[in-house]
Design a protein around this motif. Sequence first.
Motif, mmCIF file in Angstrom:
data_model
loop_
_atom_site.group_PDB
_atom_site.id
_atom_site.type_symbol
_atom_site.label_atom_id
_atom_site.label_comp_id
_atom_site.label_asym_id
_atom_site.label_seq_id
_atom_site.Cartn_x
_atom_site.Cartn_y
_atom_site.Cartn_z
ATOM 1 N N ALA A 274 35.075 40.407 54.733
ATOM 2 C CA ALA A 274 36.416 40.169 54.178
ATOM 3 C C ALA A 274 36.338 39.347 52.895
ATOM 4 N N PHE A 275 35.450 38.374 52.863
ATOM 5 C CA PHE A 275 35.265 37.556 51.661
ATOM 6 C C PHE A 275 34.931 38.432 50.459
ATOM 7 N N HIS A 276 34.005 39.368 50.645
ATOM 8 C CA HIS A 276 33.610 40.258 49.552
ATOM 9 C C HIS A 276 34.731 41.235 49.204
ATOM 10 N N LEU A 277 35.468 41.687 50.221
ATOM 11 C CA LEU A 277 36.580 42.608 49.966
ATOM 12 C C LEU A 277 37.628 41.956 49.057
ATOM 13 N N LEU A 278 37.920 40.685 49.318
ATOM 14 C CA LEU A 278 38.947 39.995 48.544
ATOM 15 C C LEU A 278 38.570 39.838 47.071
ATOM 16 N N GLN A 279 37.299 39.942 46.757
ATOM 17 C CA GLN A 279 36.864 39.784 45.364
ATOM 18 C C GLN A 279 37.053 41.073 44.558
ATOM 19 N N GLN A 280 37.321 42.191 45.272
ATOM 20 C CA GLN A 280 37.419 43.489 44.604
ATOM 21 C C GLN A 280 38.809 43.683 43.996
ATOM 22 N N LYS A 281 38.856 44.105 42.750
ATOM 23 C CA LYS A 281 40.143 44.326 42.083
ATOM 24 C C LYS A 281 40.584 45.788 42.152
ATOM 25 N N ASP A 282 39.628 46.663 42.282
ATOM 26 C CA ASP A 282 39.939 48.101 42.215
ATOM 27 C C ASP A 282 39.859 48.743 43.593
ATOM 28 N N ILE A 283 40.369 48.075 44.595
ATOM 29 C CA ILE A 283 40.232 48.576 45.963
ATOM 30 C C ILE A 283 41.586 48.483 46.677
ATOM 31 N N LEU A 284 41.859 49.456 47.530
ATOM 32 C CA LEU A 284 43.066 49.481 48.363
ATOM 33 C C LEU A 284 44.347 49.272 47.551
ATOM 34 N N PRO A 285 44.643 50.140 46.622
ATOM 35 C CA PRO A 285 45.814 49.948 45.745
ATOM 36 C C PRO A 285 47.150 50.046 46.475
ATOM 37 N N ASN A 286 47.188 50.804 47.575
ATOM 38 C CA ASN A 286 48.460 51.020 48.276
ATOM 39 C C ASN A 286 48.596 50.215 49.563
ATOM 40 N N ILE A 287 47.666 49.317 49.801
ATOM 41 C CA ILE A 287 47.633 48.613 51.085
ATOM 42 C C ILE A 287 48.896 47.778 51.290
ATOM 43 N N VAL A 288 49.431 47.816 52.514
ATOM 44 C CA VAL A 288 50.586 46.984 52.864
ATOM 45 C C VAL A 288 50.253 46.049 54.028
ATOM 46 N N SER A 289 49.141 46.320 54.714
ATOM 47 C CA SER A 289 48.764 45.508 55.875
ATOM 48 C C SER A 289 47.257 45.334 55.893
ATOM 49 N N LEU A 290 46.803 44.075 55.837
ATOM 50 C CA LEU A 290 45.372 43.783 55.826
ATOM 51 C C LEU A 290 45.076 42.701 56.861
ATOM 52 N N ASP A 291 44.162 43.002 57.784
ATOM 53 C CA ASP A 291 43.790 42.032 58.812
ATOM 54 C C ASP A 291 42.346 41.599 58.608
ATOM 55 N N ILE A 292 42.173 40.314 58.268
ATOM 56 C CA ILE A 292 40.824 39.773 58.058
ATOM 57 C C ILE A 292 40.620 38.535 58.942
ATOM 58 N N SER A 293 41.327 38.463 60.041
ATOM 59 C CA SER A 293 41.180 37.325 60.951
ATOM 60 C C SER A 293 39.728 37.196 61.415
ATOM 61 N N GLY A 294 39.286 35.960 61.565
ATOM 62 C CA GLY A 294 37.928 35.709 62.030
ATOM 63 C C GLY A 294 36.876 35.756 60.953
ATOM 64 N N GLY A 295 37.248 36.141 59.743
ATOM 65 C CA GLY A 295 36.282 36.225 58.646
ATOM 66 C C GLY A 295 35.873 34.844 58.145
ATOM 67 N N SER A 296 34.696 34.743 57.594
ATOM 68 C CA SER A 296 34.217 33.456 57.094
ATOM 69 C C SER A 296 34.386 33.366 55.576
ATOM 70 N N CYS A 297 34.387 32.140 55.096
ATOM 71 C CA CYS A 297 34.460 31.847 53.645
ATOM 72 C C CYS A 297 35.750 32.334 52.997
ATOM 73 N N ILE A 298 36.812 32.488 53.774
ATOM 74 C CA ILE A 298 38.088 32.975 53.225
ATOM 75 C C ILE A 298 38.936 31.775 52.815
ATOM 76 N N THR A 299 39.450 31.806 51.613
ATOM 77 C CA THR A 299 40.243 30.693 51.086
ATOM 78 C C THR A 299 41.665 31.140 50.774
ATOM 79 N N ASP A 300 42.566 30.165 50.714
ATOM 80 C CA ASP A 300 43.953 30.455 50.348
ATOM 81 C C ASP A 300 44.030 31.108 48.971
ATOM 82 N N GLU A 301 43.235 30.589 48.023
ATOM 83 C CA GLU A 301 43.289 31.090 46.647
ATOM 84 C C GLU A 301 42.909 32.566 46.578
ATOM 85 N N ALA A 302 41.854 32.950 47.287
ATOM 86 C CA ALA A 302 41.394 34.339 47.249
ATOM 87 C C ALA A 302 42.432 35.279 47.854
ATOM 88 N N VAL A 303 43.019 34.854 48.981
ATOM 89 C CA VAL A 303 44.018 35.700 49.643
ATOM 90 C C VAL A 303 45.274 35.815 48.780
#
Length: 756
Positions: A274-303
């Motif tokens: 999930a940490f790496h996914l959040l760094q991607q800018k060109d991914i999931l353009p139409n997403i409305v629901s994302l579940d990354i519970s339990g992931g490590s290194c996730i910050t408020d700023e990235a989300v």
Amino acid sequence: MVHFLHPGLSPRTIVPPDAHKDDLGCGVAQEEASPYSLVNICLNVLVANLEKLCSERSDGTLCLPEHWSFPQELADQFVGVMTWQGKLTDRTASIFRGNQMKLKLVSIQKAKISTAAFIQAFCHHRLIELDATAVHTDLSIPDILSGLCSNSWIQQNLRCLLLDSASIPRNSRLLFFGQLTGLRILSVFSVCFHSEDLANVSQLPRLESLDISNTLVTNISALLTCKDRLRSLTMHYLKCLTMTKPQILAVIRELKCLLHLDISDHRQLKSDLAFHLLQQKDILPNIVSLDISGGSCITDEAVELFIQQRPAMQFVGLLATDAGYSEFFATAQDLRVAGGANMSQISEALSRYRNRSCFMKEALYKLFAETFATQVAMPAILKLVAIGMRNHPLDLPVQFTASACALNLTRQDLARGMPVRLLSEVTCLLFKALKNFPHYQQLQKNCLLSLTNSRILVDVPFDRFDAAKFVMRWLCKHENPKMQTMAVSITSILALQLSPEQTAQLKEELFMAVKELLAIVKQKTTENLDDVTFLFTLKALWNLTDESPAACKHVIENQGLAIFIQVLETFSESTIQSKVLGLLNNIAEVRELSPKLMTEDVVKHVSSLLHSKELEVSYLAAGIIAHLTSDKQPWISHDLQRRALLQDLYTTIQNWPSSSCKMTALVTYRSFKAFFPLLGNISRPEVQLWALWAMYHVCSKNPSKYCKMLVEEEGLQLLCDIQKHSEADPQAQHIAASLLDDFRMHFMNYQRPPLC
């Protein structure tokens, strides 16, 4: 019956609906507080009486009456009710053979049925949705697929198939979903589902929603086959993935139609996908629901940045992460968050993760801390706690933490703001947890604490027989004084709620409880300590011996009489005297035990208390004397003493106020049967007078209860006999006549013929 979701949305974690949380709370409260629907009541009656209503085929299975026919929606609900109650078996499932029922949406969750029964009962119907979650191993996934594919209509039109936690035989390899060409929603959560099976499923032409959580998939590249139609992908805890993070992200990047993605994981695995996914800018353009519970290194700023780049997002799962605590998540208008930062996030997490024990226990931990000092009733939250308990009955951390949360949510007056049905469900789940974890003391303490709530103990339906067994066993464990007091107080109330037959069935628990209660009374008396535990203990013994010859016998056998003489000699408070006399009354009512009370000490103290200024004490002492003196045989060598007692009894009753006087009821009775031998004793009007005075007194305080009791136990004839008997005492005749006349209208409600 499960309501399946719109195609394209995951059946397990979905885009949030438009309703607000407050609406959910009101809805739960109203639903739980409302009567069951007429449809539900009728279906429950049908299920309960299925054996009586159906005929039996030669193979032992049941068959509905030929003229019966069910509308489709009702038939679906019927299956759901049978499944929910655990009544769907090979024998009962057979009622769905033929065309009397027309099924479309079928739930057989956790059902124990064979392959043959499944095929015969369900596979000829035009099914569009099937929930076979956690079906018994007798019905495997290959057999389910084979049965469904035997119907060409189902092949083309089945839209939703849930196979979570269903079994696959060891010798089975590839699962053939390919024939189910109409399938749009498939869930194989916690199934032995491999990468080869994923390749097969990905070719389904209409597949829009897929849940492969906790499966054996090692490579998700096959998803590229359905990249233009897959709208919902749930792959929580894919522990067997062998792909690198860049490879996984490359596949996800191609799934441009995705509206929902769940890559949540167990916190202990410290997954950084999930940490790496959040760094991607060109991914999931139409997403409305994302579940990354339990992931490590996730910050408020990235989300925050990820969501701001995708303004259509409506949900994000952040439970068991370090994110969700910033002001952004509190102020975002149309964004729901499953997390642990506040009550709203915790509520969302409990709702979303009801089937995932790893997140359920995490959400419950957060809930416990959040509700420790709550003063607001939250039925919607308590309902979610109950769902978590029901869905994970064998998970100790879930059960223990849920029991603690239930205590927080129902403590003191909070229970009064909860619907009775919901409290009943939670209480029953607590007792189920006790059976599953009989040696976990803290869980037992939580259950005991819940029963100290008067709202639950008095108003809420639950198995009081099981509760009494549990509390009595706990009572004998010699716990700390506070827990002992609670166990004693609960026992005193439960004892009144059990029928005499149930009390007799307690046997060992009853014996041990009486012995322990007597030990408490003896200790407190020796210490001259009339504290709340002492008073509760006396009350518990009084109630336990009520119409229970076994309990009365245990009291006698454990030197109870000597202990109670010590109590009467030590304490002079009327509240203590009345409780001791009430218990001795119960013993006196047992004909084979009453002679045991004819000791010098007992008779001396009872005779003295007959003249108490407190009417309740005098009344109870009179009752003991009435029962002891009604039979002449034991007094053959003490006839003068008996005559003196009877005269004293008669004089005392004359000095009492009218039995209809304006005062609260002195005692309550479960039955009048112990009075009938006294009423029939014409030769002893003193004894008759006490019984008549007592009956008139309670009838005047609660006529609906006691007039009905008098009719049902056939006591009216005894009153008529006294009224007509030529040798009856005039005062006894007067009270008997007053009973018959003053309560005539009440008696007529239960007896149509003339009273006398």
